[in-house]
Design a protein around this motif. Structure first.
Motif, PDB file in Angstrom:
ATOM      1  N   ALA A 171       0.943  -1.221   0.013  1.00  0.00           N
ATOM      2  CA  ALA A 171       0.072  -0.014  -0.070  1.00  0.00           C
ATOM      3  C   ALA A 171       0.781   1.193  -0.045  1.00  0.00           C
ATOM      4  O   ALA A 171       0.422   2.401  -0.726  1.00  0.00           O
ATOM      5  N   GLU A 172       1.923   1.095   0.548  1.00  0.00           N
ATOM      6  CA  GLU A 172       2.980   2.421   0.872  1.00  0.00           C
ATOM      7  C   GLU A 172       3.738   2.338  -0.072  1.00  0.00           C
ATOM      8  O   GLU A 172       4.610   3.360  -0.244  1.00  0.00           O
ATOM      9  N   ALA A 173       3.933   1.562  -0.923  1.00  0.00           N
ATOM     10  CA  ALA A 173       4.855   1.538  -2.365  1.00  0.00           C
ATOM     11  C   ALA A 173       4.593   2.240  -3.136  1.00  0.00           C
ATOM     12  O   ALA A 173       3.301   2.564  -3.604  1.00  0.00           O
ATOM     13  N   GLU A 174       5.717   3.066  -3.981  1.00  0.00           N
ATOM     14  CA  GLU A 174       5.284   3.614  -5.087  1.00  0.00           C
ATOM     15  C   GLU A 174       4.982   3.012  -6.541  1.00  0.00           C
ATOM     16  O   GLU A 174       5.604   1.682  -6.301  1.00  0.00           O
ATOM     17  N   ASN A 175       3.972   3.419  -7.382  1.00  0.00           N
ATOM     18  CA  ASN A 175       3.744   2.351  -8.431  1.00  0.00           C
ATOM     19  C   ASN A 175       3.288   1.068  -7.976  1.00  0.00           C
ATOM     20  O   ASN A 175       3.758   0.047  -8.554  1.00  0.00           O
ATOM     21  N   ASN A 176       2.441   1.015  -7.014  1.00  0.00           N
ATOM     22  CA  ASN A 176       2.044  -0.330  -6.749  1.00  0.00           C
ATOM     23  C   ASN A 176       1.074  -1.160  -7.403  1.00  0.00           C
ATOM     24  O   ASN A 176       0.790  -2.134  -6.858  1.00  0.00           O
ATOM     25  N   ALA A 177       0.536  -0.499  -8.500  1.00  0.00           N
ATOM     26  CA  ALA A 177      -0.555  -1.349  -9.211  1.00  0.00           C
ATOM     27  C   ALA A 177      -0.081  -2.600  -9.643  1.00  0.00           C
ATOM     28  O   ALA A 177      -0.899  -3.611  -9.426  1.00  0.00           O
ATOM     29  N   VAL A 253      10.268  -2.174   3.143  1.00  0.00           N
ATOM     30  CA  VAL A 253       9.374  -3.393   2.646  1.00  0.00           C
ATOM     31  C   VAL A 253       8.654  -3.866   3.608  1.00  0.00           C
ATOM     32  O   VAL A 253       9.040  -3.744   4.776  1.00  0.00           O
ATOM     33  N   GLY A 254       7.679  -4.231   3.399  1.00  0.00           N
ATOM     34  CA  GLY A 254       6.351  -5.044   4.339  1.00  0.00           C
ATOM     35  C   GLY A 254       6.740  -6.369   4.321  1.00  0.00           C
ATOM     36  O   GLY A 254       7.527  -7.092   4.231  1.00  0.00           O
ATOM     37  N   HIS A 255       5.424  -6.939   4.464  1.00  0.00           N
ATOM     38  CA  HIS A 255       5.296  -8.569   4.890  1.00  0.00           C
ATOM     39  C   HIS A 255       5.576  -9.414   3.443  1.00  0.00           C
ATOM     40  O   HIS A 255       6.094 -10.584   3.569  1.00  0.00           O
ATOM     41  N   THR A 257       7.442  -9.799   0.890  1.00  0.00           N
ATOM     42  CA  THR A 257       8.894  -9.508   0.488  1.00  0.00           C
ATOM     43  C   THR A 257       9.083  -9.952  -1.166  1.00  0.00           C
ATOM     44  O   THR A 257       9.591  -9.253  -1.982  1.00  0.00           O
ATOM     45  N   ALA A 258       8.485 -11.050  -1.376  1.00  0.00           N
ATOM     46  CA  ALA A 258       8.870 -11.664  -2.781  1.00  0.00           C
ATOM     47  C   ALA A 258       8.033 -10.622  -3.795  1.00  0.00           C
ATOM     48  O   ALA A 258       8.533 -10.691  -5.102  1.00  0.00           O
ATOM     49  N   ILE A 259       6.843 -10.287  -3.377  1.00  0.00           N
ATOM     50  CA  ILE A 259       5.953  -9.467  -4.271  1.00  0.00           C
ATOM     51  C   ILE A 259       6.564  -7.740  -4.254  1.00  0.00           C
ATOM     52  O   ILE A 259       7.079  -7.453  -5.439  1.00  0.00           O
ATOM     53  N   GLU A 260       7.121  -7.211  -3.148  1.00  0.00           N
ATOM     54  CA  GLU A 260       7.559  -5.964  -2.962  1.00  0.00           C
ATOM     55  C   GLU A 260       8.969  -5.819  -3.236  1.00  0.00           C
ATOM     56  O   GLU A 260       9.393  -4.609  -4.149  1.00  0.00           O
ATOM     57  N   ALA A 261      10.148  -6.768  -3.213  1.00  0.00           N
ATOM     58  CA  ALA A 261      11.234  -6.478  -3.445  1.00  0.00           C
ATOM     59  C   ALA A 261      11.982  -7.886  -3.979  1.00  0.00           C
ATOM     60  O   ALA A 261      12.955  -8.291  -3.223  1.00  0.00           O
ATOM     61  N   PRO A 262      11.441  -8.455  -4.987  1.00  0.00           N
ATOM     62  CA  PRO A 262      12.052  -9.757  -5.541  1.00  0.00           C
ATOM     63  C   PRO A 262      13.372  -9.723  -5.927  1.00  0.00           C
ATOM     64  O   PRO A 262      14.316 -10.677  -5.465  1.00  0.00           O
ATOM     65  N   ASP A 263      14.055  -8.575  -6.546  1.00  0.00           N
ATOM     66  CA  ASP A 263      15.450  -8.680  -6.680  1.00  0.00           C
ATOM     67  C   ASP A 263      16.458  -8.596  -5.574  1.00  0.00           C
ATOM     68  O   ASP A 263      17.182  -9.483  -5.299  1.00  0.00           O
TER      69      ASP A 263
END
Length: 282
Positions: A171-177, A253-255, A257-263
């Motif tokens: 929710a708090e990430a930029e360009n989160n669509a 990053v939140g819970h 992690t694989a979706i929010e910060a995969p690299d």
């Protein structure tokens, strides 16, 4: 698709890559797609054999027992049965959230079978919520009912408005669509009624069992996002109780992690795995 037939379940799993085996278990409402859709399986399978499974009540796994059994011991038994079925004696174990609840409990008595244990966004308790038994039951009954009465699109719409605690990072990430869309694709594979039954049954014990954490003798990676509010304190406690432990907190990053910060997640996983090859275990 590959399946393992057990007396009370048919376990769906994916098996990719070659090399040292990594068995991967996902979290609540997720499935093997948590690792494949995000590219984690592909990144790891460049160097490792990655076997990811759908827990009972999730994804394409079918639970056939009457009544169905959803608890940490049974989930861990399924994982062990899959390893046995595939002829895997020693392996790395990668987990997320609820999958880590079951895996950490199993590792307390079985870490001699592990080259390493990776706990992402998780706890050694099988219930992350505080309160009395009655309060916890009321919470999870209400939580389960939300799966029974809402569609996946309605659930995604709800967590967009009230993302705490599990979707705060998205929710708090930029360009989160794209993140929201990926989350929707992953969870929509699941059967909402089975997940509701899982929720009512699984989340029972809020005790971290700190004294038993010291029995985990394999190398352990505890990783989570700095916005994963529910698991920040448990991660600190677990890291302090496990003798051979690397504790990593990913910023912003939140819970999920694989979706929010995969690299970043893939980088940390590969670094840890490469530092702990199977041959270093007795």
């Amino acid at each position: 698709m590959s399946f393992l037939n057990l007396p009370s379940a048919t376990i769906h799993y994916e098996d990719t890559g070659v090399g040292e085996p990594v068995i991967a278990i996902h979290g609540l409402i997720e499935n093997t797609s948590y690792w494949s859709e995000t590219g984690i399986s592909a990144r790891l399978s460049e160097y490792y054999r990655v076997v990811s499974m759908d827990m009972r009540g999730h994804g394409r796994t079918l639970t056939t027992g009457t009544p169905p059994v959803y608890d940490a011991d049974t989930i861990a038994d399924d994982m062990e049965a899959l390893a046995d079925h595939l002829g895997i004696d020693l392996f790395h174990l990668l987990t997320h959230s609820t999958g880590g609840f079951a895996a950490s409990r199993w590792a307390m008595d079985n870490s001699s079978r592990l080259a390493s244990l990776i706990l992402t966004d998780t706890s050694s308790a099988t219930c992350p919520m505080p309160g009395s038994r009655e309060q916890r039951k009321a919470f999870f009954d209400k939580f389960a009912a939300s799966f029974e009465t809402q569609t996946w699109d309605e659930i995604i719409a709800f967590v967009k408005k009230k993302p705490f605690p599990f979707f705060r990072g998205i929710a708090e990430a930029e360009n989160n669509a794209p993140m929201w869309e990926m989350a929707r694709r992953i969870i929509s594979i699941g059967n909402r009624q089975e997940i509701a039954a899982f929720v009512r049954s699984f989340y029972q014990d809020p005790d971290l069992q700190v004294d038993r954490l010291s029995k985990i003798t394999c190398p352990v990676l505890i990783l989570l996002g700095e916005k994963d509010d529910l698991f920040i304190e448990p991660a600190i406690i677990m890291a302090g109780a496990i003798s051979d432990c690397r504790h990593v907190v990913i910023e912003a990053v939140g819970h999920m992690t694989a979706i929010e910060a995969p690299d970043r997640l893939a980088k940390e996983l590969l670094s840890f795995l490469q530092d702990h090859p199977l041959r270093q275990r007795p």
